[in-house]
Design a protein around this motif. Structure first.
Motif, PDB file in Angstrom:
ATOM      1  N   UNK A  71       0.827  -1.208   0.000  1.00 61.99           N
ATOM      2  CA  UNK A  71       0.000   0.000   0.000  1.00 61.99           C
ATOM      3  C   UNK A  71       0.862   1.260   0.000  1.00 61.99           C
ATOM      4  N   UNK A  72       1.944   1.237   0.782  1.00 61.04           N
ATOM      5  CA  UNK A  72       2.819   2.410   0.869  1.00 61.04           C
ATOM      6  C   UNK A  72       3.491   2.707  -0.466  1.00 61.04           C
ATOM      7  N   UNK A  73       3.948   1.662  -1.147  1.00 60.10           N
ATOM      8  CA  UNK A  73       4.591   1.857  -2.452  1.00 60.10           C
ATOM      9  C   UNK A  73       3.573   2.359  -3.474  1.00 60.10           C
ATOM     10  N   UNK A  74       2.382   1.799  -3.434  1.00 60.59           N
ATOM     11  CA  UNK A  74       1.328   2.276  -4.340  1.00 60.59           C
ATOM     12  C   UNK A  74       1.060   3.768  -4.108  1.00 60.59           C
ATOM     13  N   UNK A  75       0.897   4.134  -2.838  1.00 60.83           N
ATOM     14  CA  UNK A  75       0.579   5.534  -2.530  1.00 60.83           C
ATOM     15  C   UNK A  75       1.695   6.474  -2.972  1.00 60.83           C
ATOM     16  N   UNK A  76       2.938   6.086  -2.708  1.00 61.82           N
ATOM     17  CA  UNK A  76       4.070   6.939  -3.071  1.00 61.82           C
ATOM     18  C   UNK A  76       4.170   7.103  -4.581  1.00 61.82           C
ATOM     19  N   UNK A  77       3.970   6.013  -5.317  1.00 62.80           N
ATOM     20  CA  UNK A  77       4.044   6.081  -6.776  1.00 62.80           C
ATOM     21  C   UNK A  77       2.860   6.848  -7.352  1.00 62.80           C
ATOM     22  N   UNK A  78       1.683   6.622  -6.783  1.00 66.07           N
ATOM     23  CA  UNK A  78       0.489   7.304  -7.293  1.00 66.07           C
ATOM     24  C   UNK A  78       0.544   8.799  -7.006  1.00 66.07           C
ATOM     25  N   UNK A  79       1.061   9.161  -5.855  1.00 69.34           N
ATOM     26  CA  UNK A  79       1.178  10.584  -5.524  1.00 69.34           C
ATOM     27  C   UNK A  79       2.127  11.297  -6.475  1.00 69.34           C
ATOM     28  N   UNK A  80       3.169  10.594  -6.898  1.00 71.31           N
ATOM     29  CA  UNK A  80       4.186  11.216  -7.753  1.00 71.31           C
ATOM     30  C   UNK A  80       3.820  11.134  -9.240  1.00 71.31           C
ATOM     31  N   UNK A  81       3.174  10.019  -9.639  1.00 68.22           N
ATOM     32  CA  UNK A  81       2.952   9.804 -11.075  1.00 68.22           C
ATOM     33  C   UNK A  81       1.487   9.595 -11.448  1.00 68.22           C
ATOM     34  N   UNK A  82       0.594   9.820 -10.503  1.00 65.10           N
ATOM     35  CA  UNK A  82      -0.828   9.775 -10.816  1.00 65.10           C
ATOM     36  C   UNK A  82      -1.311   8.429 -11.296  1.00 65.10           C
ATOM     37  N   UNK A  83      -2.212   8.458 -12.272  1.00 68.58           N
ATOM     38  CA  UNK A  83      -2.860   7.228 -12.733  1.00 68.58           C
ATOM     39  C   UNK A  83      -1.944   6.315 -13.535  1.00 68.58           C
ATOM     40  N   UNK A  84      -0.710   6.752 -13.782  1.00 69.67           N
ATOM     41  CA  UNK A  84       0.257   5.835 -14.395  1.00 69.67           C
ATOM     42  C   UNK A  84       0.543   4.671 -13.454  1.00 69.67           C
ATOM     43  N   UNK A  85       0.335   4.877 -12.144  1.00 68.39           N
ATOM     44  CA  UNK A  85       0.386   3.784 -11.172  1.00 68.39           C
ATOM     45  C   UNK A  85      -1.022   3.208 -11.098  1.00 68.39           C
TER      46      UNK A  85
END
Length: 230
Positions: A71-85
């Motif tokens: 969950x933490x990795x998903x959140x960090x990636x989504x916060x930085x790169x949006x829906x690309x995650x």
């Protein structure tokens, strides 16, 4: 929940594979930055979650805190790169994690149908069920008609509860699907058509030994296309 050395170990065993998956599928991303942000978020999630006991008291602590890494990795990636995650990439991340040598080698060593394993599973279930905690599991074990089959029923799942709190219920199905990878490594045919993640009343695992009479019976009772795999 107190952040412990065990949590650092859990991070070290799961996060590198996840970040490598992101690097492979999104080579333009700054995965080092994602990793640093995710590690901070992982610690925060651990500390904000009520305890279910130490890993010695409750073996499901590993599963719960492992999900926090994802969950933490998903959140960090989504916060930085949006829906690309997206969900597809998240599913790949879960798949690669469970396909890593750390998980596969552990399951390859196990005889999931031995009397010793079945007895231990019963003891562990009683241990888990005795803990009254919001983010805990409730597990029931049912022995099969033959030594080559058994059923597991979960009516409560700490990961589902955590996902609900964090707003990540959509991430649950890809995580559940990864169970098939480690079960296969252990020589188990997993048949599961109900999961809490899909809104069912329980997670229902029917497990048979590969190549066994129990597996043959199951296949005969379920022609192709008649079983919905969760």
């Amino acid at each position: 929940m107190k952040f412990t050395l065990m949590d650092r170990l859990i991070w070290s065993k799961i996060a590198p594979t996840c970040l490598n998956t992101l690097k492979t599928h999104r080579p333009e991303w700054d995965t080092k930055a994602v990793g640093k942000a995710a590690k901070r978020r992982f610690k925060q999630i651990v500390e904000e979650t009520p305890s279910i006991g130490s890993i010695k008291e409750n073996p499901m602590r590993f599963s719960l805190n492992g999900s926090m890494v994802w969950f933490a990795i998903y959140e960090a990636a989504h916060e930085r790169y949006g829906d690309s995650m997206d969900l597809e990439l998240y599913g790949q991340l879960c798949h690669d994690s469970f396909s890593s040598p750390f998980f596969i080698n552990q399951y390859k060593k196990k005889d999931m149908f031995s009397q010793a394993t079945l007895d231990k599973r019963d003891r562990v279930a009683a241990q888990i069920n005795a803990i009254d905690a919001e983010y805990n599991w409730q597990q029931q074990n049912i022995r099969g008609e033959t030594p080559d089959e058994y059923t597991l029923i979960y009516t409560k799942c700490g990961i589902c509860k955590l996902a609900e709190r964090l707003g990540h219920k959509d991430l649950l199905p890809p995580m559940c699907k990864a169970d098939y990878i480690v079960m296969d490594a252990a020589g188990v045919c997993l048949h599961r058509d109900k999961t809490l993640a899909h809104g069912d009343d329980c997670c229902l695992y029917y497990c048979t030994r590969k190549g066994s009479e129990a597996e043959r019976r199951w296949q005969e009772a379920h022609p192709a296309g008649t079983f919905v795999e969760r």
